[in-house]
Design an enzyme around this catalytic site. Structure first.
Site, mmCIF file in Angstrom:
data_model
loop_
_atom_site.group_PDB
_atom_site.id
_atom_site.type_symbol
_atom_site.label_atom_id
_atom_site.label_comp_id
_atom_site.label_asym_id
_atom_site.label_seq_id
_atom_site.Cartn_x
_atom_site.Cartn_y
_atom_site.Cartn_z
ATOM 1 N N LEU A 1 5.606 1.074 -10.822
ATOM 2 C CA LEU A 1 3.891 1.744 -10.356
ATOM 3 C C LEU A 1 4.631 2.328 -8.933
ATOM 4 C CD1 LEU A 1 2.452 -1.336 -11.411
ATOM 5 C CD2 LEU A 1 0.371 -0.857 -9.212
ATOM 6 N N ALA B 1 2.684 1.605 -15.103
ATOM 7 C CA ALA B 1 1.434 3.016 -14.479
ATOM 8 C C ALA B 1 1.634 4.160 -14.974
ATOM 9 C CB ALA B 1 1.424 2.113 -12.644
ATOM 10 N N TYR C 1 2.182 15.632 -9.686
ATOM 11 C CA TYR C 1 2.236 14.393 -10.397
ATOM 12 C C TYR C 1 1.975 14.894 -12.216
ATOM 13 C CZ TYR C 1 -0.978 10.511 -10.146
ATOM 14 O OH TYR C 1 -1.847 8.982 -10.495
HETATM 15 P P1 NAD Z 1 -0.082 3.735 -3.049
HETATM 16 O O1 NAD Z 1 0.439 5.080 -2.925
HETATM 17 O O2 NAD Z 1 -0.600 2.787 -2.180
HETATM 18 O O3 NAD Z 1 0.863 3.493 -4.264
HETATM 19 C C1 NAD Z 1 2.595 3.583 -4.462
HETATM 20 C C2 NAD Z 1 3.316 3.144 -3.442
HETATM 21 O O4 NAD Z 1 4.577 3.245 -3.971
HETATM 22 C C3 NAD Z 1 3.602 2.758 -2.067
HETATM 23 O O5 NAD Z 1 3.527 1.597 -1.815
HETATM 24 C C4 NAD Z 1 4.924 3.855 -2.055
HETATM 25 O O6 NAD Z 1 5.072 3.339 -0.697
HETATM 26 C C5 NAD Z 1 5.402 3.731 -3.495
HETATM 27 N N1 NAD Z 1 6.600 4.393 -3.511
HETATM 28 C C6 NAD Z 1 6.535 6.119 -3.748
HETATM 29 N N2 NAD Z 1 7.541 6.553 -4.466
HETATM 30 C C7 NAD Z 1 8.746 5.450 -3.966
HETATM 31 C C8 NAD Z 1 9.924 5.295 -4.245
HETATM 32 N N3 NAD Z 1 10.300 6.280 -4.354
HETATM 33 N N4 NAD Z 1 10.618 3.975 -3.742
HETATM 34 C C9 NAD Z 1 9.691 2.826 -4.386
HETATM 35 N N5 NAD Z 1 8.304 2.476 -3.706
HETATM 36 C C10 NAD Z 1 7.347 4.126 -3.647
HETATM 37 O O7 NAD Z 1 -1.267 4.167 -4.667
HETATM 38 P P2 NAD Z 1 -2.091 3.304 -5.915
HETATM 39 O O8 NAD Z 1 -3.409 4.254 -6.385
HETATM 40 O O9 NAD Z 1 -1.686 2.173 -5.176
HETATM 41 O O10 NAD Z 1 -0.558 4.044 -7.107
HETATM 42 C C11 NAD Z 1 -0.294 2.559 -7.947
HETATM 43 C C12 NAD Z 1 0.423 3.537 -9.256
HETATM 44 O O11 NAD Z 1 -0.769 3.630 -10.048
HETATM 45 C C13 NAD Z 1 0.763 4.610 -8.549
HETATM 46 O O12 NAD Z 1 2.044 4.442 -9.644
HETATM 47 C C14 NAD Z 1 -0.711 5.903 -9.606
HETATM 48 O O13 NAD Z 1 0.429 6.992 -10.046
HETATM 49 C C15 NAD Z 1 -1.016 4.851 -10.270
HETATM 50 N N6 NAD Z 1 -2.692 5.069 -10.436
HETATM 51 C C16 NAD Z 1 -3.222 5.629 -9.708
HETATM 52 C C17 NAD Z 1 -4.637 5.434 -9.652
HETATM 53 C C18 NAD Z 1 -5.357 5.157 -8.507
HETATM 54 O O14 NAD Z 1 -7.174 5.368 -8.287
HETATM 55 N N7 NAD Z 1 -5.428 4.075 -7.339
HETATM 56 C C19 NAD Z 1 -5.057 6.305 -10.738
HETATM 57 C C20 NAD Z 1 -3.621 6.765 -11.506
HETATM 58 C C21 NAD Z 1 -2.697 5.751 -11.985
#
Ligand code: NAD
Ligand code: UDP
Length: 325
Positions: free
Chosen positions: A90, A131, A162
């Site tokens: 994720l 994800a 992105y």
């Molecule tokens: P979020 O930003 O809360 O979570 C992402 C996490 O990844 C964070 O904790 C961040 O610190 C960590 N991270 C980022 N870069 C990193 C790295 N280089 N090494 C280790 N950790 C790292 O966002 P979210 O909404 O929880 O999204 C989680 C996943 O779901 C992501 O991959 C996102 O693209 C995908 N996603 C989310 C949504 C949504 O609506 N929330 C929609 C589509 C896709």
């Protein structure tokens, strides 16, 4: 075969002592996923560099014997001692507000981070779930979006960092699947919201709820006529959990197929919070998708999955969490 507490296909064996890595585990979705996996009896390693996440998202899990937090940037080599059965990958910032602020870390985590996580899956013979996102469809010309649609993405626009990182992540996941026979899964997540989102995240729902609770007008971008489907986080976690345990290796959309305009979401938040400040119209960001709504036929057929939480109920729970904070 259907067994287990959730009645989902139990193809990966008993959950009793299975060991799982969640990259991005301290993020909004990651925290909810870790909670679910610990609750199901998995041994969970939560890996994060806290770029957009927070230890607050997993603080309630840190005293659990089956939960371990590892501070690590997945764009550098990932070393996990011992065996691993599953990897949920994720790690990636996700808010459009971050696309201009940290474009290169977003590209790196989608490309190099996914490469490292797949290498780990290959080395450990672990099942791997990526994800991915509805953003792979870009500003779609097909509606609703089904998984066979290839999308309409501007590679050089501000959202491209992105969108293209996730498209690359899907490509390399399929390459590891076909070439190295890694057992992969892929979820295309549509807009998901819920408790514990960062109030300063910049995405629509945390912005609207934060603004309503602070007595500020809600910032609607453009005329608010663009549409989104909004999915409550518990529904997503159920779908991801089912997907990991299914035999479906094609991409699967997970989202709530009820489509709202952004103006309608703003109205709903105003009515649930009792705010009378109304909305303020701001310019529409570049390449903002005009319509977005998932076709969830594949998730229904392959996973027996269906969203359970409507927008009003989900937003009410989220408002109540934001008010407590
Ligand atoms: P979020 O930003 O809360 O979570 C992402 C996490 O990844 C964070 O904790 C961040 O610190 C960590 N991270 C980022 N870069 C990193 C790295 N280089 N090494 C280790 N950790 C790292 O966002 P979210 O909404 O929880 O999204 C989680 C996943 O779901 C992501 O991959 C996102 O693209 C995908 N996603 C989310 C949504 C949504 O609506 N929330 C929609 C589509 C896709
Ligand atoms: N949006 C808005 N006001 C805000 C934040 C977002 O009107 O304060 C709009 C944004 O332009 C988009 C939709 O809400 O059309 C959803 O935006 P979000 O940032 O949640 O994610 P996106 O779906 O664009 O990736």
């Amino acid at each position: 075969m259907f067994t287990g507490a959730s009645g989902v296909p139990e193809t990966a064996g008993s959950s009793g002592s299975r060991r799982v890595l969640v990259t991005g585990g301290a993020g909004f979705i990651g925290g909810h996923l870790c909670e679910r996996l610990v609750g199901e009896g998995y041994r969970v390693i939560c890996m994060d560099n806290l770029r957009t996440g927070s230890l607050d998202n997993v603080k309630h899990l840190r005293s659990e014997p089956n939960f371990e937090y590892v501070d690590h940037d997945v764009t550098t080599y990932i070393h996990v001692p011992g065996g691993l059965d599953e990897i949920y990958h994720l790690a990636s910032p996700a808010s459009p507000a971050d696309f201009e602020r940290i474009p290169i870390p977003i590209l790196k985590v989608g490309a190099i981070g996914t490469y490292n996580a797949l290498g780990l899956a290959l080395a450990k013979d672990a099942r791997f779930l990526l994800a991915s996102t509805s953003e792979v469809y870009g500003d779609p010309k097909v509606h609703p979006q089904h998984e066979e649609y290839w999308g309409n993405v501007n590679p050089i626009g501000i959202r491209g960092v992105y969108d293209e990182a996730k498209r690359y992540a899907e490509s390399i996941t399929m390459a590891y699947h076909r070439h190295h026979r890694v057992d992969t899964r892929m979820v295309r997540i549509f807009n998901t919201y819920g408790p514990r989102m960062r109030s300063h995240d910049g995405r629509m729902i945390p912005n609207f709820i934060g603004q309503a609770l602070a007595g500020e007008p809600l910032t609607v971008y453009g005329a608010g006529e663009q549409t989104r489907s909004i999915q409550y986080v518990d529904d997503l976690i159920e779908g991801m959990f089912r997907l990991m345990r299914s035999e479906e290796t094609r991409p699967v959309n997970l989202g709530n197929p009820v489509e709202y305009t952004v103006a309608e979401v703003a109205e709903l938040v105003l009515s649930l919070t009792g705010s009378e400040r109304g909305v303020e119209y701001l310019p529409l960001p570049e390449d903002d998708p005009k319509r977005r709504c998932p076709d969830i036929t594949r998730a229904r057929e392959s996973l027996g999955w269906e969203p359970q939480v409507g927008a009003e109920e989900g937003l009410r729970k989220t408002v109540s969490c934001f008010s407590e904070r």
